[in-house]
Scaffold this motif. Structure first.
Motif, PDB file in Angstrom:
ATOM      1  N   GLN A 113      22.268   0.815   6.018  1.00  0.00           N
ATOM      2  CA  GLN A 113      22.790   0.325   4.900  1.00  0.00           C
ATOM      3  C   GLN A 113      22.858  -1.117   4.751  1.00  0.00           C
ATOM      4  OE1 GLN A 113      26.698   2.272   4.330  1.00  0.00           O
ATOM      5  NE2 GLN A 113      25.889   3.867   3.335  1.00  0.00           N
ATOM      6  N   LYS A 114      23.421  -1.941   5.676  1.00  0.00           N
ATOM      7  CA  LYS A 114      23.348  -3.467   6.008  1.00  0.00           C
ATOM      8  C   LYS A 114      21.821  -3.958   5.711  1.00  0.00           C
ATOM      9  CE  LYS A 114      27.621  -4.232   8.088  1.00  0.00           C
ATOM     10  NZ  LYS A 114      28.302  -4.784   9.244  1.00  0.00           N
ATOM     11  N   ALA A 115      20.947  -3.006   6.211  1.00  0.00           N
ATOM     12  CA  ALA A 115      19.485  -3.327   6.357  1.00  0.00           C
ATOM     13  C   ALA A 115      18.824  -3.262   5.033  1.00  0.00           C
ATOM     14  CB  ALA A 115      18.443  -2.707   7.347  1.00  0.00           C
ATOM     15  N   GLY A 116      19.584  -2.705   3.968  1.00  0.00           N
ATOM     16  CA  GLY A 116      19.131  -2.571   2.475  1.00  0.00           C
ATOM     17  C   GLY A 116      18.837  -1.325   2.017  1.00  0.00           C
ATOM     18  N   PHE A 117      19.172  -0.115   2.874  1.00  0.00           N
ATOM     19  CA  PHE A 117      18.618   1.079   2.433  1.00  0.00           C
ATOM     20  C   PHE A 117      19.902   2.108   1.690  1.00  0.00           C
ATOM     21  CE2 PHE A 117      16.105   0.204   6.053  1.00  0.00           C
ATOM     22  CZ  PHE A 117      14.799   0.938   5.827  1.00  0.00           C
ATOM     23  N   THR A 118      19.408   2.597   0.999  1.00  0.00           N
ATOM     24  CA  THR A 118      20.437   3.470  -0.020  1.00  0.00           C
ATOM     25  C   THR A 118      20.297   4.907   0.345  1.00  0.00           C
ATOM     26  OG1 THR A 118      20.181   1.658  -1.656  1.00  0.00           O
ATOM     27  CG2 THR A 118      21.250   3.833  -2.495  1.00  0.00           C
ATOM     28  N   LYS A 119      21.450   5.457   0.627  1.00  0.00           N
ATOM     29  CA  LYS A 119      21.625   6.783   0.848  1.00  0.00           C
ATOM     30  C   LYS A 119      21.177   7.794  -0.262  1.00  0.00           C
ATOM     31  CE  LYS A 119      24.990  10.235   2.648  1.00  0.00           C
ATOM     32  NZ  LYS A 119      26.314  10.368   2.961  1.00  0.00           N
ATOM     33  N   ASN A 120      20.222   8.638   0.081  1.00  0.00           N
ATOM     34  CA  ASN A 120      19.712   9.846  -0.924  1.00  0.00           C
ATOM     35  C   ASN A 120      18.616   9.017  -1.755  1.00  0.00           C
ATOM     36  OD1 ASN A 120      21.185  11.695  -0.037  1.00  0.00           O
ATOM     37  ND2 ASN A 120      22.861  11.210  -1.128  1.00  0.00           N
ATOM     38  N   VAL A 121      18.357   7.681  -1.419  1.00  0.00           N
ATOM     39  CA  VAL A 121      17.178   6.909  -2.246  1.00  0.00           C
ATOM     40  C   VAL A 121      16.149   6.865  -1.419  1.00  0.00           C
ATOM     41  CG1 VAL A 121      16.565   5.212  -3.551  1.00  0.00           C
ATOM     42  CG2 VAL A 121      18.831   5.926  -3.848  1.00  0.00           C
ATOM     43  N   ASN A 122      16.480   6.077  -0.161  1.00  0.00           N
ATOM     44  CA  ASN A 122      15.189   5.879   0.755  1.00  0.00           C
ATOM     45  C   ASN A 122      15.597   5.988   2.239  1.00  0.00           C
ATOM     46  OD1 ASN A 122      17.190   3.515   0.931  1.00  0.00           O
ATOM     47  ND2 ASN A 122      15.504   2.163   0.256  1.00  0.00           N
ATOM     48  N   TYR A 123      16.860   6.698   2.268  1.00  0.00           N
ATOM     49  CA  TYR A 123      17.162   7.402   3.592  1.00  0.00           C
ATOM     50  C   TYR A 123      18.172   8.545   3.458  1.00  0.00           C
ATOM     51  CZ  TYR A 123      22.065   6.193   4.581  1.00  0.00           C
ATOM     52  OH  TYR A 123      23.253   5.820   4.373  1.00  0.00           O
ATOM     53  N   PHE A 124      17.946   9.517   4.066  1.00  0.00           N
ATOM     54  CA  PHE A 124      18.601  10.739   3.844  1.00  0.00           C
ATOM     55  C   PHE A 124      19.341  11.314   5.217  1.00  0.00           C
ATOM     56  CE2 PHE A 124      15.196  10.418   1.426  1.00  0.00           C
ATOM     57  CZ  PHE A 124      15.464  10.721   0.142  1.00  0.00           C
ATOM     58  N   LYS A 125      20.599  11.901   5.092  1.00  0.00           N
ATOM     59  CA  LYS A 125      21.408  12.224   6.111  1.00  0.00           C
ATOM     60  C   LYS A 125      21.465  13.840   6.078  1.00  0.00           C
ATOM     61  CE  LYS A 125      26.183  11.051   7.889  1.00  0.00           C
ATOM     62  NZ  LYS A 125      27.043  10.280   7.705  1.00  0.00           N
ATOM     63  N   GLU A 126      21.264  14.410   7.435  1.00  0.00           N
ATOM     64  CA  GLU A 126      21.460  15.732   7.619  1.00  0.00           C
ATOM     65  C   GLU A 126      21.033  16.523   6.519  1.00  0.00           C
ATOM     66  OE1 GLU A 126      25.516  16.861   9.007  1.00  0.00           O
ATOM     67  OE2 GLU A 126      25.606  14.919   9.899  1.00  0.00           O
ATOM     68  N   MET A 127      19.806  16.333   6.154  1.00  0.00           N
ATOM     69  CA  MET A 127      18.909  17.492   5.242  1.00  0.00           C
ATOM     70  C   MET A 127      18.737  18.834   5.698  1.00  0.00           C
ATOM     71  SD  MET A 127      16.526  14.765   3.114  1.00  0.00           S
ATOM     72  CE  MET A 127      16.332  16.214   1.984  1.00  0.00           C
ATOM     73  N   THR A 128      18.825  19.729   5.249  1.00  0.00           N
ATOM     74  CA  THR A 128      18.516  21.112   5.625  1.00  0.00           C
ATOM     75  C   THR A 128      16.995  21.320   5.575  1.00  0.00           C
ATOM     76  OG1 THR A 128      18.640  22.092   3.605  1.00  0.00           O
ATOM     77  CG2 THR A 128      20.808  21.984   5.077  1.00  0.00           C
ATOM     78  N   ILE A 129      16.324  22.430   6.169  1.00  0.00           N
ATOM     79  CA  ILE A 129      14.905  22.618   6.162  1.00  0.00           C
ATOM     80  C   ILE A 129      14.731  23.050   4.488  1.00  0.00           C
ATOM     81  CG2 ILE A 129      13.244  24.167   6.641  1.00  0.00           C
ATOM     82  CD1 ILE A 129      14.237  24.310   9.500  1.00  0.00           C
ATOM     83  N   SER A 130      15.346  23.739   4.028  1.00  0.00           N
ATOM     84  CA  SER A 130      15.394  24.114   2.602  1.00  0.00           C
ATOM     85  C   SER A 130      15.510  22.904   1.687  1.00  0.00           C
ATOM     86  CB  SER A 130      16.356  25.033   2.213  1.00  0.00           C
ATOM     87  OG  SER A 130      17.676  24.652   2.108  1.00  0.00           O
ATOM     88  N   GLN A 131      16.133  21.845   1.874  1.00  0.00           N
ATOM     89  CA  GLN A 131      16.233  20.473   1.053  1.00  0.00           C
ATOM     90  C   GLN A 131      14.933  19.796   1.268  1.00  0.00           C
ATOM     91  OE1 GLN A 131      20.034  19.213   2.991  1.00  0.00           O
ATOM     92  NE2 GLN A 131      20.859  19.242   0.946  1.00  0.00           N
ATOM     93  N   ILE A 132      14.571  19.738   2.781  1.00  0.00           N
ATOM     94  CA  ILE A 132      13.285  18.911   3.000  1.00  0.00           C
ATOM     95  C   ILE A 132      12.055  19.656   2.107  1.00  0.00           C
ATOM     96  CG2 ILE A 132      11.667  18.424   4.813  1.00  0.00           C
ATOM     97  CD1 ILE A 132      14.152  18.035   6.498  1.00  0.00           C
ATOM     98  N   THR A 133      12.187  21.012   2.185  1.00  0.00           N
ATOM     99  CA  THR A 133      11.068  21.787   1.580  1.00  0.00           C
ATOM    100  C   THR A 133      11.037  21.403   0.024  1.00  0.00           C
ATOM    101  OG1 THR A 133      10.996  23.509   3.252  1.00  0.00           O
ATOM    102  CG2 THR A 133      10.020  23.959   1.164  1.00  0.00           C
TER     103      THR A 133
END
Length: 56
Positions: A23-43
């Motif tokens: 986050q300090k590097a400028g990334f925003t959760k669920n915008v340009n990085y994602f945390k613990e996504m399931t296979i169905s969410q990725i699909t």
């Protein structure tokens, strides 16, 4: 607490620590990085079929 519980607690602490750096590097959760996504969410999000590497 058993060893698995200690391991999980340590993993979650490290995960949260690394996330603060992301986050300090400028990334925003669920915008340009994602945390613990399931296979169905990725699909659903990127229309990628991961069934070949997923546990059936």
């Amino acid at each position: 607490m058993d060893s698995n519980g200690r391991k999980n607690r340590g993993e979650h602490l490290m995960e949260n620590l690394v996330e603060t750096f992301i986050q300090k590097a400028g990334f925003t959760k669920n915008v340009n990085y994602f945390k613990e996504m399931t296979i169905s969410q990725i699909t659903d999000k990127w229309e990628i079929d991961l069934s070949a590497i997923a546990n059936q």
